[in-house]
Design a protein around this motif. Structure first.
Motif, PDB file in Angstrom:
ATOM      1  N   LYS A  55       0.719  -1.339  -0.069  1.00 34.54           N
ATOM      2  CA  LYS A  55       0.131  -0.013   0.022  1.00 34.54           C
ATOM      3  C   LYS A  55       1.068   1.231  -0.006  1.00 34.54           C
ATOM      4  O   LYS A  55       0.336   2.330  -0.433  1.00 34.54           O
ATOM      5  CB  LYS A  55      -0.930   0.187   1.128  1.00 34.54           C
ATOM      6  N   ARG A  99       2.452   1.278  -4.072  1.00 34.80           N
ATOM      7  CA  ARG A  99       1.662   1.122  -5.400  1.00 34.80           C
ATOM      8  C   ARG A  99       1.081   2.523  -5.487  1.00 34.80           C
ATOM      9  O   ARG A  99       1.016   3.320  -4.771  1.00 34.80           O
ATOM     10  CB  ARG A  99       0.579   0.326  -5.301  1.00 34.80           C
ATOM     11  N   ASN A 100       0.644   2.716  -6.706  1.00 35.63           N
ATOM     12  CA  ASN A 100      -0.020   4.228  -7.250  1.00 35.63           C
ATOM     13  C   ASN A 100      -1.512   4.126  -6.640  1.00 35.63           C
ATOM     14  O   ASN A 100      -2.459   3.609  -7.105  1.00 35.63           O
ATOM     15  CB  ASN A 100       0.197   4.172  -8.602  1.00 35.63           C
ATOM     16  N   ASN A 101      -1.489   4.664  -5.550  1.00 32.70           N
ATOM     17  CA  ASN A 101      -2.752   4.437  -4.888  1.00 32.70           C
ATOM     18  C   ASN A 101      -4.081   5.451  -5.529  1.00 32.70           C
ATOM     19  O   ASN A 101      -4.930   4.964  -5.470  1.00 32.70           O
ATOM     20  CB  ASN A 101      -2.961   5.246  -3.250  1.00 32.70           C
ATOM     21  N   GLN A 102      -3.617   6.424  -6.317  1.00 32.70           N
ATOM     22  CA  GLN A 102      -4.670   7.169  -7.114  1.00 32.70           C
ATOM     23  C   GLN A 102      -5.136   6.144  -8.302  1.00 32.70           C
ATOM     24  O   GLN A 102      -6.481   6.128  -8.555  1.00 32.70           O
ATOM     25  CB  GLN A 102      -4.187   8.439  -7.727  1.00 32.70           C
ATOM     26  N   VAL A 123      -5.263   2.751  -7.823  1.00 30.03           N
ATOM     27  CA  VAL A 123      -6.079   2.083  -7.254  1.00 30.03           C
ATOM     28  C   VAL A 123      -7.592   2.370  -6.905  1.00 30.03           C
ATOM     29  O   VAL A 123      -8.525   1.860  -7.107  1.00 30.03           O
ATOM     30  CB  VAL A 123      -5.384   1.656  -5.884  1.00 30.03           C
ATOM     31  N   GLU A 124      -7.705   3.822  -6.502  1.00 37.05           N
ATOM     32  CA  GLU A 124      -8.786   4.272  -6.199  1.00 37.05           C
ATOM     33  C   GLU A 124      -9.604   4.572  -7.459  1.00 37.05           C
ATOM     34  O   GLU A 124     -10.828   3.947  -7.517  1.00 37.05           O
ATOM     35  CB  GLU A 124      -8.683   5.962  -5.880  1.00 37.05           C
ATOM     36  N   GLU A 171      -9.953  -5.105  -0.856  1.00 34.38           N
ATOM     37  CA  GLU A 171     -10.714  -4.271  -1.415  1.00 34.38           C
ATOM     38  C   GLU A 171     -11.555  -4.148  -2.525  1.00 34.38           C
ATOM     39  O   GLU A 171     -12.605  -3.890  -2.625  1.00 34.38           O
ATOM     40  CB  GLU A 171      -9.187  -3.248  -1.819  1.00 34.38           C
TER      41      GLU A 171
END
Lengths: 559, 135
Positions: free
Chosen positions: A498, A501-504, A506-507, A539
């Motif tokens: 977490k 990774r590219n959390n945007q 993922v969102e 998720e």
């Protein structure tokens, strides 16, 4: 071929029966009545009279031809043996990967992945419900990162992989595809199976997440997606195995499995798919239990019954849509903790029945499974059992060697008829989903399980080493144990993931997934994108839980 | 004449494992032996089990796990019972539980562990002998 007058044969049989009855007073039989698990009375002797109403060409026929009673391939094991596929997985992806390499070195010909319960129920390892369960009954997979480790060094274009995953099957399949893409293997070359059979989870196995409606949608989305993208993939393994393990009889195993099968085919047709587009990729999974001949007859009965259902009810045209291709596992529930070496012999008989019944792949249980996870030695003996049958007994040299046996043919037909009666009752209730919601299938299974246990306790059924031929012994001295640190390892890895990774991204991918789930488009492409962004299993399933809700089981016992 | 209260049993499946054949067979046998059985269904947390036990005022809790997670869930149930001051409930367990784990489970208060091959009569007898009747 000799031709008897029917009357002549009947007369001779009567005469023989009369003389036997006379001798019974002096030497009685072991029991008043011989009855198999499906309540079919077993006669003293079977003769041509028992199968005279069975037209050979229509009901038995030739291997590789409708109705496939004798097998689905024309040459069966004369061409190639079944796939020897041992279900395995525990602890971390690294440990399981090591076991897979070991099994492949030992001559195993396909992989079969066991996932831990949190993975099967769509929870990440750091979820509160996962405490105590991480890595226990299978490998823990939280994200694509774990999947990459699990298949490290295993060429996905060459092995076939079966994954025992149901409610989150779409997510694990997407992860497998993503690993394949990284290995440079085109999707069309991927071979394997996802279990993806949610209906039996409600009745027998328990790893459901969503209610039947959305669950059936996910199943049909997978059928549709794979028919275009993964043409060699078995999109479902419609499973009687767990129904039988939960305590059903052989006839119930056949009936409830095929009733579930009918529900999937109907759902897919309702979703607009053509039957011959998806039905050739349906596969099945059955149990091989103790009653040797009943099991062989069961496998033959399943093939005949399903072929007719597909042809007559669903008007399939492609013969492949009518074939039952199936995996078999020996019956874990018959293994005993007492005198565990006896389990080797039980498994051998059960494996032989599966082979004589024409299975396409086989898992042989390890002798220590009533105690713990199988040790490497126990797994090797289990695999060797299959190799002995294949390479030393010569039972594979002719197709369906028991075909034509008066007993086997008569029992095959009896199982067909009794299973048809059940399927008719389920049809009248409105199909398998309705029968499950009512608790009918669950009650039938639990009643049979109770009856079976009572027979053991009353001594009507012998379990060697348990209610007869007992010895004083100390149970399980050496056992394989999963390191309790697995959960910590997984949680640490999740935290790292977490952070990296590219959390945007993922969102964004999870938002798209939510929109797709709320709409009607196929879910698979968005799940694939989410997986590739390293969104975790928890998720992804979390989003689907919010949109679809969770299944509330029907209570069928107590108050 | 006052009638004797039936023995009340909570049959519970903690953890995520869905193997409920055994617990359903035992529950049915206990009912046939004249006990009142409340079955929680699968996937219960230790908290849910303890709450149900208190609410239903049971004499016995029967826990079943086949996934190997007994090492966490069984002691957790015992800990919560103690926290709530419940001390007169007989807690028994069953499933695939290695023999070497049994002493530890008993130490934390589980009265008995019944492994594979146990006869339901043995479980009935054990319950009848160990429950103090609250008439």
């Amino acid at each position: 071929m000799p031709h008897y007058e029917r009357a002549e044969l009947e007369q001779a049989l009567d005469k023989w029966e009369a003389s036997v009855r006379k001798s019974l007073s002096k030497s009685p039989e072991r029991k008043q009545e011989f009855i198999n698990t499906s309540n079919v009375p077993v006669k003293r002797l079977y003769t041509p009279l028992d199968i005279e109403d069975l037209p050979y060409l229509e009901e038995i026929g030739f291997p590789g031809e409708y109705p496939f009673t004798r097998g689905i391939q024309p040459t069966m094991y004369r061409g190639r043996f079944w796939t020897m596929r041992q279900y395995a997985g525990f602890g971390t992806a690294e440990e399981s990967n090591k076991r897979y390499h070991y099994l492949l070195q030992q001559g195993q010909t396909g992989l079969s992945v066991a996932f831990d319960l949190p993975t099967q129920i769509g929870f990440d390892s750091d979820h509160e419900m996962a405490i105590g369960e991480v890595g226990k009954v299978g490998v823990a997979i939280d994200s694509l990162r774990d999947m990459e480790i699990l298949f490290d060094g295993i060429p996905l274009g060459e092995v076939s992989t079966s994954m025992t995953i149901n409610a989150p099957a779409s997510v694990l399949l997407a992860m497998y595809m993503a690993v394949a893409e990284k290995q440079g293997v085109p999707f069309k070359d991927l071979r394997g199976t996802i279990q993806n059979d949610i209906l039996k989870e409600y009745t027998s196995r328990g790893t459901y997440i969503f209610p039947p409606g959305p669950s059936m949608r996910i199943v049909t989305d997978i059928f549709q997606f794979c028919s275009k993208e993964l043409p060699q993939w078995n999109t479902i393994s419609i499973s009687g195995y767990h129904i039988r393990e939960a305590g059903s009889t052989a006839v119930q195993e056949v009936a409830f499995t095929l009733a579930n099968g009918i529900a999937y085919v109907e759902a897919a047709i309702r979703a607009g798919l053509d039957v011959d587009e998806f039905a050739p990729r349906l596969s099945f999974f059955f149990n091989s239990h103790l009653d040797f001949f009943e099991e062989i007859a069961k496998f033959r009965a399943v093939r005949r019954l399903w072929a007719k259902i597909m042809k007559e009810r669903f008007h399939a045209k492609n013969p492949r849509s009518m074939m039952v291709r199936f995996h078999t596992q020996t019956a874990g529930c018959t293994l005993t903790a007492q005198q565990p070496y006896n389990n080797i012999i039980r498994v051998a008989f059960q494996a032989l029945a599966a082979v004589l019944g024409g299975t396409q792949s086989l898992h042989t249980n390890s002798m220590d499974e009533a105690l713990c996870l199988p040790s490497e030695e126990a797994v090797q003996i289990a695999l060797r059992t299959q190799q002995l049958i294949a390479y030393e007994t010569n039972v594979c040299d002719t197709v369906d060697p028991l075909g034509g046996s008066y007993y086997i043919e008569s029992l095959t037909e009896e199982i067909v008829k009794r299973a048809e009666d059940y399927i008719k009752r389920i049809d009248e209730m409105g199909g398998a989903v309705k029968a499950i919601e009512k608790g009918f299938i669950q009650r039938e299974i639990q009643d049979s399980a109770y009856k079976y246990q009572k027979e053991i306790e009353e001594g009507a059924r012998t379990v060697v080493g348990v209610n007869r031929f007992k010895v004083e012994e100390r149970l399980n001295t050496r056992i394989l144990r999963v390191d309790p640190k697995v959960r910590e390892v997984q949680i640490k890895r999740l935290r790292e993931l977490k952070g990296q990774r590219n959390n945007q991204e993922v969102e964004r991918s999870l938002k798209r997934l939510r929109e797709t789930a709320e709409g009607e488009e196929n879910l698979m492409p968005t799940i694939y994108e989410a997986v590739k962004s390293y969104a975790t299993l928890g998720e992804i399933c979390g989003v689907l839980r919010e949109v679809f809700g969770e299944y509330q089981p029907t209570v069928t016992i107590g108050r | 004449m006052e009638q004797k209260r039936k023995i009340r049993v909570l049959a519970a499946k903690p953890g995520l494992d869905g193997h409920d054949r055994g617990i359903k067979v035992v529950a049915t046998a206990l009912m046939e032996a004249g006990m009142e059985v409340i079955y929680t269904g699968i996937r219960q947390t230790p908290q849910q089990i303890v709450e149900a036990a208190i609410q239903e005022d049971v004499d016995v809790i029967g826990l079943s796990i086949l996934s190997g997670a007994h090492d966490y869930h069984f002691p957790k149930v015992m800990e919560l019972l103690k926290e709530k001051g419940v001390e007169d409930v007989v807690v028994i367990g069953g499933g695939i539980i290695p023999e070497e784990d049994i002493p530890k489970l008993k130490e934390c208060g589980i009265k008995e562990i019944f492994g594979p091959g146990t006869s339901t009569r043995e479980i009935i007898r054990f319950i009848e002998e160990n429950v103090k009747r609250r008439d």
